[in-house]
Design a protein around this motif. Structure first.
Motif, PDB file in Angstrom:
ATOM      1  N   SER A  89       0.838  -1.204   0.000  1.00  0.00           N
ATOM      2  CA  SER A  89       0.000   0.000   0.000  1.00  0.00           C
ATOM      3  C   SER A  89       0.870   1.251   0.000  1.00  0.00           C
ATOM      4  CB  SER A  89      -0.924   0.001   1.220  1.00  0.00           C
ATOM      5  OG  SER A  89      -0.165   0.113   2.406  1.00  0.00           O
ATOM      6  N   ASP A  90       0.202   2.397  -0.112  1.00  0.00           N
ATOM      7  CA  ASP A  90       0.907   3.677  -0.054  1.00  0.00           C
ATOM      8  C   ASP A  90       0.789   4.305   1.322  1.00  0.00           C
ATOM      9  OD1 ASP A  90       1.699   3.790  -2.848  1.00  0.00           O
ATOM     10  OD2 ASP A  90      -0.453   3.899  -3.224  1.00  0.00           O
ATOM     11  N   GLY A  91       0.140   3.631   2.232  1.00  0.00           N
ATOM     12  CA  GLY A  91      -0.026   4.109   3.596  1.00  0.00           C
ATOM     13  C   GLY A  91      -1.132   3.355   4.287  1.00  0.00           C
ATOM     14  N   ILE A  92      -1.321   3.661   5.563  1.00  0.00           N
ATOM     15  CA  ILE A  92      -2.389   3.023   6.321  1.00  0.00           C
ATOM     16  C   ILE A  92      -3.229   4.064   7.036  1.00  0.00           C
ATOM     17  CG2 ILE A  92      -1.150   0.870   6.695  1.00  0.00           C
ATOM     18  CD1 ILE A  92      -0.679   1.817   9.606  1.00  0.00           C
ATOM     19  N   MET A  93      -4.437   3.666   7.334  1.00  0.00           N
ATOM     20  CA  MET A  93      -5.317   4.454   8.186  1.00  0.00           C
ATOM     21  C   MET A  93      -5.672   3.542   9.356  1.00  0.00           C
ATOM     22  SD  MET A  93      -9.122   5.984   7.493  1.00  0.00           S
ATOM     23  CE  MET A  93      -8.536   7.128   6.250  1.00  0.00           C
ATOM     24  N   VAL A  94      -5.461   4.036  10.548  1.00  0.00           N
ATOM     25  CA  VAL A  94      -5.768   3.260  11.734  1.00  0.00           C
ATOM     26  C   VAL A  94      -7.226   3.520  12.103  1.00  0.00           C
ATOM     27  CG1 VAL A  94      -5.162   2.820  14.132  1.00  0.00           C
ATOM     28  CG2 VAL A  94      -3.378   3.484  12.499  1.00  0.00           C
ATOM     29  N   ALA A  95      -8.067   2.515  11.968  1.00  0.00           N
ATOM     30  CA  ALA A  95      -9.498   2.637  12.262  1.00  0.00           C
ATOM     31  C   ALA A  95      -9.735   2.137  13.689  1.00  0.00           C
ATOM     32  CB  ALA A  95     -10.320   1.850  11.257  1.00  0.00           C
ATOM     33  N   ARG A  96      -9.546   3.017  14.642  1.00  0.00           N
ATOM     34  CA  ARG A  96      -9.594   2.641  16.057  1.00  0.00           C
ATOM     35  C   ARG A  96     -10.942   2.058  16.467  1.00  0.00           C
ATOM     36  NH1 ARG A  96      -6.015   5.048  19.689  1.00  0.00           N
ATOM     37  NH2 ARG A  96      -7.759   5.290  21.125  1.00  0.00           N
ATOM     38  N   GLY A  97     -12.026   2.672  16.063  1.00  0.00           N
ATOM     39  CA  GLY A  97     -13.351   2.222  16.484  1.00  0.00           C
ATOM     40  C   GLY A  97     -13.673   0.834  15.988  1.00  0.00           C
ATOM     41  N   ASP A  98     -13.474   0.607  14.701  1.00  0.00           N
ATOM     42  CA  ASP A  98     -13.747  -0.709  14.130  1.00  0.00           C
ATOM     43  C   ASP A  98     -12.823  -1.773  14.716  1.00  0.00           C
ATOM     44  OD1 ASP A  98     -15.777   0.189  12.407  1.00  0.00           O
ATOM     45  OD2 ASP A  98     -14.290   0.846  10.945  1.00  0.00           O
ATOM     46  N   LEU A  99     -11.569  -1.414  14.900  1.00  0.00           N
ATOM     47  CA  LEU A  99     -10.606  -2.354  15.452  1.00  0.00           C
ATOM     48  C   LEU A  99     -10.963  -2.709  16.892  1.00  0.00           C
ATOM     49  CD1 LEU A  99      -8.106  -3.830  14.480  1.00  0.00           C
ATOM     50  CD2 LEU A  99      -6.735  -1.913  15.269  1.00  0.00           C
ATOM     51  N   ALA A 100     -11.443  -1.736  17.652  1.00  0.00           N
ATOM     52  CA  ALA A 100     -11.809  -1.976  19.052  1.00  0.00           C
ATOM     53  C   ALA A 100     -12.931  -2.999  19.172  1.00  0.00           C
ATOM     54  CB  ALA A 100     -12.215  -0.666  19.721  1.00  0.00           C
ATOM     55  N   VAL A 101     -13.844  -3.015  18.210  1.00  0.00           N
ATOM     56  CA  VAL A 101     -14.926  -4.000  18.221  1.00  0.00           C
ATOM     57  C   VAL A 101     -14.346  -5.411  18.126  1.00  0.00           C
ATOM     58  CG1 VAL A 101     -16.916  -4.875  16.920  1.00  0.00           C
ATOM     59  CG2 VAL A 101     -16.631  -2.409  17.271  1.00  0.00           C
ATOM     60  N   GLU A 102     -13.274  -5.547  17.384  1.00  0.00           N
ATOM     61  CA  GLU A 102     -12.664  -6.863  17.165  1.00  0.00           C
ATOM     62  C   GLU A 102     -11.728  -7.290  18.293  1.00  0.00           C
ATOM     63  OE1 GLU A 102     -11.739  -8.580  13.725  1.00  0.00           O
ATOM     64  OE2 GLU A 102     -13.644  -7.889  12.913  1.00  0.00           O
ATOM     65  N   VAL A 103     -10.915  -6.342  18.806  1.00  0.00           N
ATOM     66  CA  VAL A 103      -9.871  -6.714  19.770  1.00  0.00           C
ATOM     67  C   VAL A 103     -10.102  -6.168  21.166  1.00  0.00           C
ATOM     68  CG1 VAL A 103      -8.144  -6.940  17.946  1.00  0.00           C
ATOM     69  CG2 VAL A 103      -8.361  -4.768  19.183  1.00  0.00           C
ATOM     70  N   GLY A 104     -11.085  -5.302  21.344  1.00  0.00           N
ATOM     71  CA  GLY A 104     -11.337  -4.687  22.645  1.00  0.00           C
ATOM     72  C   GLY A 104     -10.637  -3.342  22.757  1.00  0.00           C
ATOM     73  N   ASN A 105     -11.258  -2.435  23.478  1.00  0.00           N
ATOM     74  CA  ASN A 105     -10.723  -1.078  23.622  1.00  0.00           C
ATOM     75  C   ASN A 105      -9.319  -1.047  24.217  1.00  0.00           C
ATOM     76  OD1 ASN A 105     -12.957   0.219  22.554  1.00  0.00           O
ATOM     77  ND2 ASN A 105     -13.985   0.337  24.527  1.00  0.00           N
ATOM     78  N   ALA A 106      -9.067  -1.919  25.173  1.00  0.00           N
ATOM     79  CA  ALA A 106      -7.777  -1.897  25.867  1.00  0.00           C
ATOM     80  C   ALA A 106      -6.608  -2.241  24.955  1.00  0.00           C
ATOM     81  CB  ALA A 106      -7.816  -2.851  27.051  1.00  0.00           C
ATOM     82  N   ALA A 107      -6.838  -3.046  23.939  1.00  0.00           N
ATOM     83  CA  ALA A 107      -5.749  -3.481  23.055  1.00  0.00           C
ATOM     84  C   ALA A 107      -5.430  -2.472  21.959  1.00  0.00           C
ATOM     85  CB  ALA A 107      -6.100  -4.824  22.423  1.00  0.00           C
ATOM     86  N   VAL A 108      -6.346  -1.562  21.680  1.00  0.00           N
ATOM     87  CA  VAL A 108      -6.186  -0.673  20.529  1.00  0.00           C
ATOM     88  C   VAL A 108      -4.974   0.263  20.624  1.00  0.00           C
ATOM     89  CG1 VAL A 108      -7.260   1.197  19.206  1.00  0.00           C
ATOM     90  CG2 VAL A 108      -8.572  -0.836  19.804  1.00  0.00           C
ATOM     91  N   PRO A 109      -4.724   0.942  21.753  1.00  0.00           N
ATOM     92  CA  PRO A 109      -3.563   1.851  21.768  1.00  0.00           C
ATOM     93  C   PRO A 109      -2.246   1.162  21.435  1.00  0.00           C
ATOM     94  CG  PRO A 109      -5.002   2.320  23.621  1.00  0.00           C
ATOM     95  CD  PRO A 109      -5.510   1.046  22.982  1.00  0.00           C
ATOM     96  N   ALA A 110      -2.024  -0.027  21.974  1.00  0.00           N
ATOM     97  CA  ALA A 110      -0.777  -0.743  21.680  1.00  0.00           C
ATOM     98  C   ALA A 110      -0.712  -1.142  20.207  1.00  0.00           C
ATOM     99  CB  ALA A 110      -0.652  -1.973  22.574  1.00  0.00           C
ATOM    100  N   LEU A 111      -1.834  -1.596  19.660  1.00  0.00           N
ATOM    101  CA  LEU A 111      -1.864  -1.958  18.244  1.00  0.00           C
ATOM    102  C   LEU A 111      -1.633  -0.736  17.361  1.00  0.00           C
ATOM    103  CD1 LEU A 111      -4.804  -4.515  18.125  1.00  0.00           C
ATOM    104  CD2 LEU A 111      -2.377  -4.976  17.738  1.00  0.00           C
ATOM    105  N   GLN A 112      -2.228   0.393  17.731  1.00  0.00           N
ATOM    106  CA  GLN A 112      -2.040   1.625  16.969  1.00  0.00           C
ATOM    107  C   GLN A 112      -0.578   2.031  16.970  1.00  0.00           C
ATOM    108  OE1 GLN A 112      -4.727   4.827  17.896  1.00  0.00           O
ATOM    109  NE2 GLN A 112      -3.273   6.358  17.234  1.00  0.00           N
ATOM    110  N   LYS A 113       0.062   1.968  18.129  1.00  0.00           N
ATOM    111  CA  LYS A 113       1.484   2.309  18.206  1.00  0.00           C
ATOM    112  C   LYS A 113       2.307   1.375  17.330  1.00  0.00           C
ATOM    113  CE  LYS A 113       1.392   4.337  22.794  1.00  0.00           C
ATOM    114  NZ  LYS A 113       1.806   4.194  24.197  1.00  0.00           N
ATOM    115  N   ARG A 114       1.973   0.089  17.379  1.00  0.00           N
ATOM    116  CA  ARG A 114       2.700  -0.882  16.544  1.00  0.00           C
ATOM    117  C   ARG A 114       2.532  -0.564  15.064  1.00  0.00           C
ATOM    118  NH1 ARG A 114       1.038  -7.106  15.605  1.00  0.00           N
ATOM    119  NH2 ARG A 114       2.394  -7.413  13.809  1.00  0.00           N
ATOM    120  N   MET A 115       1.290  -0.269  14.659  1.00  0.00           N
ATOM    121  CA  MET A 115       1.033   0.023  13.250  1.00  0.00           C
ATOM    122  C   MET A 115       1.794   1.266  12.803  1.00  0.00           C
ATOM    123  SD  MET A 115      -2.931  -0.923  12.594  1.00  0.00           S
ATOM    124  CE  MET A 115      -3.664  -0.848  14.207  1.00  0.00           C
TER     125      MET A 115
END
Length: 135
Positions: free
Chosen positions: A50-76
């Motif tokens: 790809s040419d970049g990414i967009m971090v979709a926090r809300g949708d991702l939180a539904v899948e992995v839980g709110n608590a996991a999103v900040p760490a995943l966002q930092k990783r991404m």
């Protein structure tokens, strides 16, 4: 591109976009919108395709839980910037969360946390801007 699971999804979308832009000699850039947990293990290959990414926090939180999103966002973001060093065109788009937070707050109400986040976004934007100048 919403919901990419792997590099193949991005490559197929790129082929379609290139065909659509061909009459105008235009090759569109593609942003992968990371919304599903199944994309996380394949993040490196998605970034490369790809040419970049967009971090979709809300949708991702539904899948992995709110608590996991900040760490995943930092990783991404970290992995995207590592990819950026390889190919100086990589972009990262953060969610509208900070924009909305800043809109809701007056200058007097801004917390130190919000100011730090805004400063980080400003630094990221400046890095991307400088990299784009060097293309």
């Amino acid at each position: 591109v919403s919901f990419p699971k792997n590099a193949t999804d991005m490559e197929m979308a790129r082929q379609l976009a290139n065909v659509a832009g061909e009459p105008w000699r235009h090759k569109p850039g593609l942003i992968a919108k990371i919304e599903r947990a199944e994309a996380i293990p394949r993040l490196e290959e998605i970034l490369a395709a790809s040419d970049g990414i967009m971090v979709a926090r809300g949708d991702l939180a539904v899948e992995v839980g709110n608590a996991a999103v900040p760490a995943l966002q930092k990783r991404m973001i970290r992995e995207s910037f590592q990819e950026m060093q390889k190919e100086s065109e990589q972009l990262v788009q953060l969610s509208t969360e900070l924009r909305d937070l800043l809109r809701q707050s007056s200058e007097d109400e801004l917390s130190l946390d919000v100011l730090k986040k805004a400063e980080t976004i400003e630094k990221l934007a400046e890095r991307v801007k400088n990299r784009m100048k060097n293309l």
